[in-house]
Design an enzyme around this catalytic site. Sequence first.
Site, PDB file in Angstrom:
ATOM      1  N   GLY A 225     -16.863   0.323  12.716  1.00  0.00           N
ATOM      2  CA  GLY A 225     -17.616   1.379  13.380  1.00  0.00           C
ATOM      3  C   GLY A 225     -17.043   2.424  13.648  1.00  0.00           C
TER       4      GLY A 225
ATOM      5  N   LEU B  76      -6.842   8.869  11.183  1.00  0.00           N
ATOM      6  CA  LEU B  76      -7.049   7.549  11.381  1.00  0.00           C
ATOM      7  C   LEU B  76      -5.766   6.730  10.495  1.00  0.00           C
ATOM      8  CD1 LEU B  76     -10.864   7.240  10.713  1.00  0.00           C
ATOM      9  CD2 LEU B  76      -9.551   6.821  12.846  1.00  0.00           C
TER      10      LEU B  76
ATOM     11  N   HIS C 204       0.312   7.669   5.873  1.00  0.00           N
ATOM     12  CA  HIS C 204       1.533   7.464   5.325  1.00  0.00           C
ATOM     13  C   HIS C 204       2.565   8.423   5.368  1.00  0.00           C
ATOM     14  CE1 HIS C 204      -0.042   3.539   2.882  1.00  0.00           C
ATOM     15  NE2 HIS C 204      -0.877   4.095   3.663  1.00  0.00           N
TER      16      HIS C 204
ATOM     17  N   GLU D  95       0.898  -1.082  -0.024  1.00  0.00           N
ATOM     18  CA  GLU D  95       0.057   0.057   0.174  1.00  0.00           C
ATOM     19  C   GLU D  95       1.114   1.339  -0.035  1.00  0.00           C
ATOM     20  OE1 GLU D  95      -3.719   1.957   2.602  1.00  0.00           O
ATOM     21  OE2 GLU D  95      -2.465   0.518   3.496  1.00  0.00           O
TER      22      GLU D  95
ATOM     23  N   ASP E 257      -7.894  -3.798   7.868  1.00  0.00           N
ATOM     24  CA  ASP E 257      -6.742  -2.718   7.921  1.00  0.00           C
ATOM     25  C   ASP E 257      -5.781  -2.549   9.504  1.00  0.00           C
ATOM     26  OD1 ASP E 257      -5.158  -0.739   6.769  1.00  0.00           O
ATOM     27  OD2 ASP E 257      -6.565   0.814   6.980  1.00  0.00           O
TER      28      ASP E 257
ATOM     29  N   ARG F 105     -21.553  15.497  -9.179  1.00  0.00           N
ATOM     30  CA  ARG F 105     -21.381  15.895 -10.549  1.00  0.00           C
ATOM     31  C   ARG F 105     -20.159  15.067 -10.947  1.00  0.00           C
ATOM     32  NH1 ARG F 105     -23.599  20.909  -9.438  1.00  0.00           N
ATOM     33  NH2 ARG F 105     -21.484  21.646  -8.573  1.00  0.00           N
TER      34      ARG F 105
END
Length: 445
Positions: free
Chosen positions: A270, A364, A155, A143, A294, A243
């Site tokens: 959650g 996060l 990151h 990743e 994750d 859009r």
Amino acid sequence: MGERRGAARAPVLRFTNCRLLRGRALLREDLWVREGRILDPEKLFFEERREADEQRDCGGRILAPGFIDVQINGGFGVDFSQAAEDAGSGVALVARKILSHGVTSFCPTLVTSPPEVYHKVLPQIPMKTGGPHGAGVLGVHLEGPFISQEKRGAHPEAHLRSFEANAIHDVLATYGPLDNVRIVTLAPELGRSREVIRELTARGVCVSLGHSVADLCVAEEAVQSGATFITHLFNAMLPFHHRDPGIVGLLTSDQLPPGRRIFYGMIADGIHTNPAALRIAHRAHPEGLVLVTDAVPALGLGNGRHTLGQQEVEVDGLTAFVAGEPPLPPADPLHTASRFPLPPVGSPRPAPSRPSLHPGTKTLCGSIAPMDVCVRHFRRATGCSVESALEAASLHPAQLLGLEKCKGTLDFGADADFVVLDDGLHVCATYIGGQLVWQAEAARL
């Protein structure tokens, strides 16, 4: 001929009094296993005149394909993105620990790191069949570091990269050999990304779109070039706009190649995704939803400071943030750790917990919820069937990786990797290759 005779003499195990997840339905059938694979009992009887050598009563429980986690950064104090001399032993520890959560196969995930980390760690994580020693390794998920600076999330900015003139050579110079790599997450808006996607796909690597500011047109071009996955939908990408829905729009796009299915990861802990967003994604494209944890190295530990690659992480309750200011309350109070029961549907929402006093950012950086918790929360939040929740953690990731003939299914001929669950979807036992590899103390199978 000798091999066939040897297989015929091998013991046959029959699991009775159970409900099998097969063909998107829970069926009152027995499961027959021999030499690590699922048997067709009719062929066994009519062609070999064999009966079971051993029977195990499952007490009416559910038997589902073993869970497959295609995005897990570590756990139990192990950080896959650390350049350890014995990275393999850390992977082995996590592989053993996640058996209790029903995971029978996984993709160890490395977040954005300097090239020397990839060169040192990747050769130490070969693909490996699961067994009593732990869950099987299906290949590494890389990743980053070819992701958006704006949507980098946790990151480290210092190690982000873009593609140079000879793009695939830059990829190989960064990662080293790709022999142990199964998935690469990249931002499709980066220059020369389509060239990289085509080359990686040709080498058998699954390309995922994530940590990106791509609009829908760019995302569609990436899928037309071979990308098949979206990394943690809604997180670290442009928000949906009527859009230009961005990468999220791939769920209902009419510009995908004929027969191509797009899969997308969801962190159903959650914290990362509000239940309403989970419901929207699931109802828009249920066949592509792949549950991922994750999970970060703090999985299974507790509050305090931990690592995630080159970053420090602060865990506070159910959330993990990059270290800096006080964290925000979770996106939704449907608590997901097993020690926090889910409230009844329709009950008043509890007041948000008070932010901790220690420093931490609002960014996060992964989850601390294991896969079985994500399955239960996903079912609760979306109101989907038990079958749908279980397939999102088994069949769909197997299909993503092209392994649906042997993993993620209980069809005849498939690997006998399965999980035994009660009606609340709590793990009672885990089997790999027909062998019991973990069992809850209260379960007797």
